[in-house]
Design a protein around this motif. Structure first.
Motif, PDB file in Angstrom:
ATOM      1  N   GLY A  27      21.370 -25.485 -13.626  1.00 25.68           N
ATOM      2  CA  GLY A  27      20.835 -24.765 -12.468  1.00 25.68           C
ATOM      3  C   GLY A  27      19.534 -25.376 -11.977  1.00 25.68           C
ATOM      4  O   GLY A  27      19.314 -25.511 -10.770  1.00 25.68           O
ATOM      5  N   LEU A  28      18.671 -25.768 -12.912  1.00 24.31           N
ATOM      6  CA  LEU A  28      17.405 -26.395 -12.532  1.00 24.31           C
ATOM      7  C   LEU A  28      17.651 -27.716 -11.820  1.00 24.31           C
ATOM      8  O   LEU A  28      17.004 -28.013 -10.809  1.00 24.31           O
ATOM      9  N   THR A  29      18.597 -28.486 -12.309  1.00 26.58           N
ATOM     10  CA  THR A  29      18.953 -29.747 -11.651  1.00 26.58           C
ATOM     11  C   THR A  29      19.450 -29.485 -10.237  1.00 26.58           C
ATOM     12  O   THR A  29      19.053 -30.173  -9.291  1.00 26.58           O
ATOM     13  N   MET A  30      20.301 -28.475 -10.074  1.00 28.28           N
ATOM     14  CA  MET A  30      20.817 -28.150  -8.752  1.00 28.28           C
ATOM     15  C   MET A  30      19.682 -27.733  -7.808  1.00 28.28           C
ATOM     16  O   MET A  30      19.657 -28.139  -6.649  1.00 28.28           O
ATOM     17  N   LEU A  31      18.722 -26.935  -8.312  1.00 28.71           N
ATOM     18  CA  LEU A  31      17.608 -26.504  -7.471  1.00 28.71           C
ATOM     19  C   LEU A  31      16.698 -27.670  -7.092  1.00 28.71           C
ATOM     20  O   LEU A  31      16.118 -27.672  -6.006  1.00 28.71           O
ATOM     21  N   ARG A  32      16.567 -28.643  -7.961  1.00 30.47           N
ATOM     22  CA  ARG A  32      15.749 -29.812  -7.631  1.00 30.47           C
ATOM     23  C   ARG A  32      16.417 -30.647  -6.547  1.00 30.47           C
ATOM     24  O   ARG A  32      15.756 -31.202  -5.683  1.00 30.47           O
ATOM     25  N   ILE A  33      17.740 -30.722  -6.595  1.00 34.34           N
ATOM     26  CA  ILE A  33      18.482 -31.500  -5.604  1.00 34.34           C
ATOM     27  C   ILE A  33      18.564 -30.751  -4.275  1.00 34.34           C
ATOM     28  O   ILE A  33      18.428 -31.343  -3.206  1.00 34.34           O
ATOM     29  N   GLU A  34      18.789 -29.431  -4.341  1.00 43.22           N
ATOM     30  CA  GLU A  34      18.956 -28.616  -3.139  1.00 43.22           C
ATOM     31  C   GLU A  34      18.043 -27.387  -3.195  1.00 43.22           C
ATOM     32  O   GLU A  34      18.518 -26.265  -3.383  1.00 43.22           O
ATOM     33  N   PRO A  35      16.732 -27.553  -3.019  1.00 42.43           N
ATOM     34  CA  PRO A  35      15.810 -26.412  -3.128  1.00 42.43           C
ATOM     35  C   PRO A  35      16.040 -25.328  -2.079  1.00 42.43           C
ATOM     36  O   PRO A  35      15.654 -24.180  -2.289  1.00 42.43           O
ATOM     37  N   GLN A  36      16.689 -25.654  -0.989  1.00 44.50           N
ATOM     38  CA  GLN A  36      16.956 -24.660   0.049  1.00 44.50           C
ATOM     39  C   GLN A  36      17.916 -23.574  -0.435  1.00 44.50           C
ATOM     40  O   GLN A  36      18.015 -22.523   0.186  1.00 44.50           O
ATOM     41  N   LEU A  37      18.598 -23.809  -1.539  1.00 41.46           N
ATOM     42  CA  LEU A  37      19.513 -22.804  -2.078  1.00 41.46           C
ATOM     43  C   LEU A  37      18.768 -21.598  -2.655  1.00 41.46           C
ATOM     44  O   LEU A  37      19.372 -20.560  -2.909  1.00 41.46           O
ATOM     45  N   MET A  38      17.458 -21.744  -2.856  1.00 44.05           N
ATOM     46  CA  MET A  38      16.661 -20.659  -3.442  1.00 44.05           C
ATOM     47  C   MET A  38      16.787 -19.376  -2.628  1.00 44.05           C
ATOM     48  O   MET A  38      16.888 -18.286  -3.200  1.00 44.05           O
ATOM     49  N   LEU A  39      16.820 -19.483  -1.308  1.00 44.88           N
ATOM     50  CA  LEU A  39      16.935 -18.287  -0.473  1.00 44.88           C
ATOM     51  C   LEU A  39      18.246 -17.554  -0.748  1.00 44.88           C
ATOM     52  O   LEU A  39      18.274 -16.330  -0.865  1.00 44.88           O
ATOM     53  N   GLY A  40      19.336 -18.300  -0.871  1.00 41.96           N
ATOM     54  CA  GLY A  40      20.623 -17.683  -1.203  1.00 41.96           C
ATOM     55  C   GLY A  40      20.597 -17.007  -2.566  1.00 41.96           C
ATOM     56  O   GLY A  40      21.157 -15.917  -2.739  1.00 41.96           O
ATOM     57  N   LEU A  41      19.911 -17.623  -3.531  1.00 47.91           N
ATOM     58  CA  LEU A  41      19.803 -17.023  -4.864  1.00 47.91           C
ATOM     59  C   LEU A  41      19.007 -15.728  -4.807  1.00 47.91           C
ATOM     60  O   LEU A  41      19.365 -14.740  -5.462  1.00 47.91           O
ATOM     61  N   VAL A  42      17.942 -15.730  -4.029  1.00 48.58           N
ATOM     62  CA  VAL A  42      17.112 -14.529  -3.890  1.00 48.58           C
ATOM     63  C   VAL A  42      17.911 -13.418  -3.207  1.00 48.58           C
ATOM     64  O   VAL A  42      17.908 -12.265  -3.667  1.00 48.58           O
ATOM     65  N   ILE A  43      18.611 -13.756  -2.127  1.00 51.77           N
ATOM     66  CA  ILE A  43      19.417 -12.749  -1.424  1.00 51.77           C
ATOM     67  C   ILE A  43      20.504 -12.209  -2.351  1.00 51.77           C
ATOM     68  O   ILE A  43      20.723 -10.994  -2.420  1.00 51.77           O
ATOM     69  N   GLY A  44      21.164 -13.093  -3.068  1.00 47.64           N
ATOM     70  CA  GLY A  44      22.186 -12.644  -4.022  1.00 47.64           C
ATOM     71  C   GLY A  44      21.610 -11.745  -5.099  1.00 47.64           C
ATOM     72  O   GLY A  44      22.224 -10.736  -5.477  1.00 47.64           O
ATOM     73  N   SER A  45      20.408 -12.061  -5.576  1.00 45.74           N
ATOM     74  CA  SER A  45      19.762 -11.220  -6.587  1.00 45.74           C
ATOM     75  C   SER A  45      19.436  -9.848  -6.025  1.00 45.74           C
ATOM     76  O   SER A  45      19.617  -8.824  -6.692  1.00 45.74           O
ATOM     77  N   ILE A  46      18.972  -9.810  -4.785  1.00 42.74           N
ATOM     78  CA  ILE A  46      18.635  -8.528  -4.162  1.00 42.74           C
ATOM     79  C   ILE A  46      19.890  -7.684  -3.973  1.00 42.74           C
ATOM     80  O   ILE A  46      19.889  -6.483  -4.258  1.00 42.74           O
ATOM     81  N   VAL A  47      20.971  -8.308  -3.526  1.00 41.47           N
ATOM     82  CA  VAL A  47      22.239  -7.581  -3.384  1.00 41.47           C
ATOM     83  C   VAL A  47      22.678  -7.049  -4.751  1.00 41.47           C
ATOM     84  O   VAL A  47      23.121  -5.900  -4.868  1.00 41.47           O
ATOM     85  N   GLY A  48      22.520  -7.854  -5.784  1.00 40.94           N
ATOM     86  CA  GLY A  48      22.878  -7.410  -7.133  1.00 40.94           C
ATOM     87  C   GLY A  48      22.048  -6.235  -7.610  1.00 40.94           C
ATOM     88  O   GLY A  48      22.554  -5.331  -8.286  1.00 40.94           O
ATOM     89  N   ILE A  49      20.767  -6.238  -7.251  1.00 33.73           N
ATOM     90  CA  ILE A  49      19.882  -5.128  -7.636  1.00 33.73           C
ATOM     91  C   ILE A  49      20.254  -3.861  -6.885  1.00 33.73           C
ATOM     92  O   ILE A  49      20.441  -2.794  -7.485  1.00 33.73           O
ATOM     93  N   VAL A  50      20.375  -3.985  -5.559  1.00 36.13           N
ATOM     94  CA  VAL A  50      20.591  -2.811  -4.711  1.00 36.13           C
ATOM     95  C   VAL A  50      21.998  -2.246  -4.875  1.00 36.13           C
ATOM     96  O   VAL A  50      22.179  -1.035  -5.044  1.00 36.13           O
TER      97      VAL A  50
END
Length: 150
Positions: A100-123
């Motif tokens: 996952g860390l390797t993927m984030l280093r290659i494509e840091p723009q994916l962080m927003l999708g991870l955050v949105i997915g985490s929020i959906v998971g919480i709510v």
């Protein structure tokens, strides 16, 4: 200016979604940006994950130090099925987190999708936010499965 707007949106979403860590992190970054302390961003980007993992490791080790877990209990877990699965789970989690860390280093723009997915998971699913690294690990695993079947 777009960065500040994204941070404000993340603060609002974090508050609404009860993701206090997200709201706090976005608030700290916004304060650093607005007070011209953004010179610390490269250091935070480079060392922030290590600092966070340090505090996570400290939190996990506290029960051992304060006596809630006895040393005899530790050795016993290696000879139970749940203890063996815990070791295997730790091995798999650290491997996947590395992916996952390797993927984030290659494509840091994916962080927003991870955050949105985490929020959906919480709510929606009453999940617990363990952080974007584990979310990235699962995303990396899903991506590998997708590429394997493609």
């Amino acid at each position: 200016m777009a960065g500040e707007i994204v941070l404000v949106i993340l603060i609002i979403v974090g508050i609404i979604g009860r993701a206090n860590i997200l709201a706090t992190a976005a608030s700290v970054l916004l304060i650093l940006k607005l007070t011209n302390l953004h010179r610390f961003f490269p250091t935070l980007e480079r060392r922030g994950l290590e600092i966070g993992l340090l505090f996570l490791m400290i939190a996990v080790l506290v029960p051992l130090v304060n006596g809630k877990i006895q040393s005899k209990d530790l050795w016993g877990t290696f000879f139970t099925m749940s203890g063996i699965f815990a070791v295997i789970g730790g091995i798999l989690a650290t491997y996947l987190n590395g992916q996952g860390l390797t993927m984030l280093r290659i494509e840091p723009q994916l962080m927003l999708g991870l955050v949105i997915g985490s929020i959906v998971g919480i709510v929606c699913f009453k999940g617990i936010p363990v952080g974007p690294l584990m979310a990235a690990a699962i995303a990396a695993l899903l991506m590998k499965v997708y590429l394997w079947f493609r």
